[in-house]
Motif scaffolding. Sequence first.
Motif, PDB file in Angstrom:
ATOM      1  N   PRO A   9      21.961  13.185  23.135  1.00  0.00           N
ATOM      2  CA  PRO A   9      22.698  13.511  21.546  1.00  0.00           C
ATOM      3  C   PRO A   9      21.240  14.105  20.429  1.00  0.00           C
ATOM      4  CG  PRO A   9      24.228  11.783  22.272  1.00  0.00           C
ATOM      5  CD  PRO A   9      22.496  11.943  23.422  1.00  0.00           C
ATOM      6  N   GLN A  10      21.629  15.167  20.239  1.00  0.00           N
ATOM      7  CA  GLN A  10      20.573  15.252  19.055  1.00  0.00           C
ATOM      8  C   GLN A  10      21.381  14.170  17.612  1.00  0.00           C
ATOM      9  OE1 GLN A  10      20.974  19.337  17.158  1.00  0.00           O
ATOM     10  NE2 GLN A  10      18.636  18.989  16.796  1.00  0.00           N
ATOM     11  N   ARG A  11      20.200  13.632  17.368  1.00  0.00           N
ATOM     12  CA  ARG A  11      19.576  13.051  15.994  1.00  0.00           C
ATOM     13  C   ARG A  11      19.917  13.330  15.126  1.00  0.00           C
ATOM     14  NH1 ARG A  11      19.465   8.113  14.160  1.00  0.00           N
ATOM     15  NH2 ARG A  11      17.783   6.879  13.218  1.00  0.00           N
ATOM     16  N   PHE A  12      20.860  13.241  13.827  1.00  0.00           N
ATOM     17  CA  PHE A  12      20.418  13.741  12.520  1.00  0.00           C
ATOM     18  C   PHE A  12      19.881  12.552  11.430  1.00  0.00           C
ATOM     19  CE2 PHE A  12      23.153  17.472  14.811  1.00  0.00           C
ATOM     20  CZ  PHE A  12      22.835  17.899  14.054  1.00  0.00           C
ATOM     21  N   LEU A  13      19.512  12.635  10.544  1.00  0.00           N
ATOM     22  CA  LEU A  13      18.557  12.051   9.956  1.00  0.00           C
ATOM     23  C   LEU A  13      18.478  12.369   8.428  1.00  0.00           C
ATOM     24  CD1 LEU A  13      15.327  11.120  10.963  1.00  0.00           C
ATOM     25  CD2 LEU A  13      17.238   9.950  11.411  1.00  0.00           C
ATOM     26  N   ARG A  14      19.258  11.494   7.300  1.00  0.00           N
ATOM     27  CA  ARG A  14      19.741  11.665   5.898  1.00  0.00           C
ATOM     28  C   ARG A  14      17.958  11.563   4.564  1.00  0.00           C
ATOM     29  NH1 ARG A  14      24.672   9.672   3.841  1.00  0.00           N
ATOM     30  NH2 ARG A  14      24.200  10.978   1.985  1.00  0.00           N
ATOM     31  N   THR A  15      17.904  12.024   4.471  1.00  0.00           N
ATOM     32  CA  THR A  15      17.222  12.239   3.772  1.00  0.00           C
ATOM     33  C   THR A  15      15.883  10.872   3.665  1.00  0.00           C
ATOM     34  OG1 THR A  15      17.986  14.084   2.200  1.00  0.00           O
ATOM     35  CG2 THR A  15      15.718  13.109   1.534  1.00  0.00           C
ATOM     36  N   PRO A  16      16.658  10.058   2.812  1.00  0.00           N
ATOM     37  CA  PRO A  16      15.421   8.779   3.344  1.00  0.00           C
ATOM     38  C   PRO A  16      14.785   8.420   4.484  1.00  0.00           C
ATOM     39  CG  PRO A  16      17.326   8.404   1.731  1.00  0.00           C
ATOM     40  CD  PRO A  16      17.959   9.844   2.216  1.00  0.00           C
ATOM     41  N   GLU A  17      15.874   8.264   5.635  1.00  0.00           N
ATOM     42  CA  GLU A  17      15.551   8.285   6.927  1.00  0.00           C
ATOM     43  C   GLU A  17      14.915   9.254   7.787  1.00  0.00           C
ATOM     44  OE1 GLU A  17      19.484   8.998   7.774  1.00  0.00           O
ATOM     45  OE2 GLU A  17      19.410   6.546   9.773  1.00  0.00           O
ATOM     46  N   ALA A  18      14.679  10.471   7.377  1.00  0.00           N
ATOM     47  CA  ALA A  18      13.764  11.206   7.224  1.00  0.00           C
ATOM     48  C   ALA A  18      12.432  11.199   6.364  1.00  0.00           C
ATOM     49  CB  ALA A  18      14.219  12.354   7.401  1.00  0.00           C
ATOM     50  N   ALA A  19      12.498  10.880   5.095  1.00  0.00           N
ATOM     51  CA  ALA A  19      11.246  10.902   4.829  1.00  0.00           C
ATOM     52  C   ALA A  19      10.367   8.993   5.514  1.00  0.00           C
ATOM     53  CB  ALA A  19      11.586  10.014   3.278  1.00  0.00           C
ATOM     54  N   ARG A  20      10.866   8.556   5.746  1.00  0.00           N
ATOM     55  CA  ARG A  20      10.322   7.594   6.010  1.00  0.00           C
ATOM     56  C   ARG A  20       9.941   7.205   8.102  1.00  0.00           C
ATOM     57  NH1 ARG A  20      14.503   4.042   4.034  1.00  0.00           N
ATOM     58  NH2 ARG A  20      16.008   4.674   5.622  1.00  0.00           N
ATOM     59  N   MET A  21      10.470   8.731   8.873  1.00  0.00           N
ATOM     60  CA  MET A  21       9.835   9.020   9.788  1.00  0.00           C
ATOM     61  C   MET A  21       8.975   9.700   9.641  1.00  0.00           C
ATOM     62  SD  MET A  21      11.632  11.438  12.822  1.00  0.00           S
ATOM     63  CE  MET A  21      10.945  12.491  13.626  1.00  0.00           C
ATOM     64  N   LEU A  22       8.303  10.484   8.466  1.00  0.00           N
ATOM     65  CA  LEU A  22       7.461  11.814   8.283  1.00  0.00           C
ATOM     66  C   LEU A  22       6.244  10.178   7.244  1.00  0.00           C
ATOM     67  CD1 LEU A  22       9.430  14.491   7.922  1.00  0.00           C
ATOM     68  CD2 LEU A  22       8.443  14.306   9.403  1.00  0.00           C
ATOM     69  N   GLY A  23       6.727   9.274   6.315  1.00  0.00           N
ATOM     70  CA  GLY A  23       5.581   8.476   5.751  1.00  0.00           C
ATOM     71  C   GLY A  23       6.096   9.808   4.428  1.00  0.00           C
ATOM     72  N   LEU A  24       6.940  10.264   3.468  1.00  0.00           N
ATOM     73  CA  LEU A  24       6.616  10.776   2.951  1.00  0.00           C
ATOM     74  C   LEU A  24       7.727  10.087   2.017  1.00  0.00           C
ATOM     75  CD1 LEU A  24       6.866  14.414   4.325  1.00  0.00           C
ATOM     76  CD2 LEU A  24       4.846  13.537   3.149  1.00  0.00           C
ATOM     77  N   SER A  25       8.462  10.492   0.381  1.00  0.00           N
ATOM     78  CA  SER A  25       8.661   9.606  -0.520  1.00  0.00           C
ATOM     79  C   SER A  25       9.691  11.285  -0.022  1.00  0.00           C
ATOM     80  CB  SER A  25       9.013  10.232  -1.787  1.00  0.00           C
ATOM     81  OG  SER A  25       8.713  11.016  -2.022  1.00  0.00           O
ATOM     82  N   GLY A  26      11.064  10.859  -0.752  1.00  0.00           N
ATOM     83  CA  GLY A  26      12.337  10.878  -0.219  1.00  0.00           C
ATOM     84  C   GLY A  26      12.591  12.586  -1.156  1.00  0.00           C
ATOM     85  N   ARG A  27      11.613  12.447  -2.574  1.00  0.00           N
ATOM     86  CA  ARG A  27      12.050  13.316  -3.965  1.00  0.00           C
ATOM     87  C   ARG A  27      11.156  14.475  -2.940  1.00  0.00           C
ATOM     88  NH1 ARG A  27      13.414  16.117  -6.541  1.00  0.00           N
ATOM     89  NH2 ARG A  27      12.208  16.683  -8.730  1.00  0.00           N
ATOM     90  N   THR A  28       9.703  14.072  -2.364  1.00  0.00           N
ATOM     91  CA  THR A  28       9.000  15.279  -1.613  1.00  0.00           C
ATOM     92  C   THR A  28       9.470  15.481  -0.628  1.00  0.00           C
ATOM     93  OG1 THR A  28       6.807  13.497  -1.428  1.00  0.00           O
ATOM     94  CG2 THR A  28       7.202  15.630  -0.124  1.00  0.00           C
ATOM     95  N   LEU A  29      10.841  15.548   0.578  1.00  0.00           N
ATOM     96  CA  LEU A  29      11.758  16.818   1.513  1.00  0.00           C
ATOM     97  C   LEU A  29      12.410  17.428   0.323  1.00  0.00           C
ATOM     98  CD1 LEU A  29      12.917  13.710   4.329  1.00  0.00           C
ATOM     99  CD2 LEU A  29      10.899  15.721   4.335  1.00  0.00           C
ATOM    100  N   GLU A  30      12.768  16.886  -1.336  1.00  0.00           N
ATOM    101  CA  GLU A  30      13.273  17.691  -1.604  1.00  0.00           C
ATOM    102  C   GLU A  30      12.818  18.660  -2.276  1.00  0.00           C
ATOM    103  OE1 GLU A  30      14.963  14.961  -4.892  1.00  0.00           O
ATOM    104  OE2 GLU A  30      16.246  13.399  -2.834  1.00  0.00           O
TER     105      GLU A  30
END
Length: 91
Positions: A9-30
């Motif tokens: 099944p497809q996995r969905f990540l909230r902003t903080p998890e996605a940011a950690r996965m990418l090595g970015l800050s949550g604010r950068t994704l925002e």
Amino acid sequence: MATAHSGPPQRFLRTPEAARMLGLSGRTLEKHRCNGTGPYYSKLGGRVVYAAADLLKWVKRGERLSTADKVDKPIKPTHHKKKKHRRKGKK
């Protein structure tokens, strides 16, 4: 009962998890979301979520071998012009 879906099944990540996965800050994704330069995201009940597969695709779009590599499709930010508001009492 067979389903049309195959694989995990497809996995969905909230902003903080996605940011950690990418090595970015949550604010950068925002900021990328606001500028239209980030990965695809969805809103589920007011919550922003990213499909893990979409995050990987976004990383792939940014891959280059050198600074001289041409960008296939430039990602243009969508900046909105600020409206000039007239002050009350002035014409």
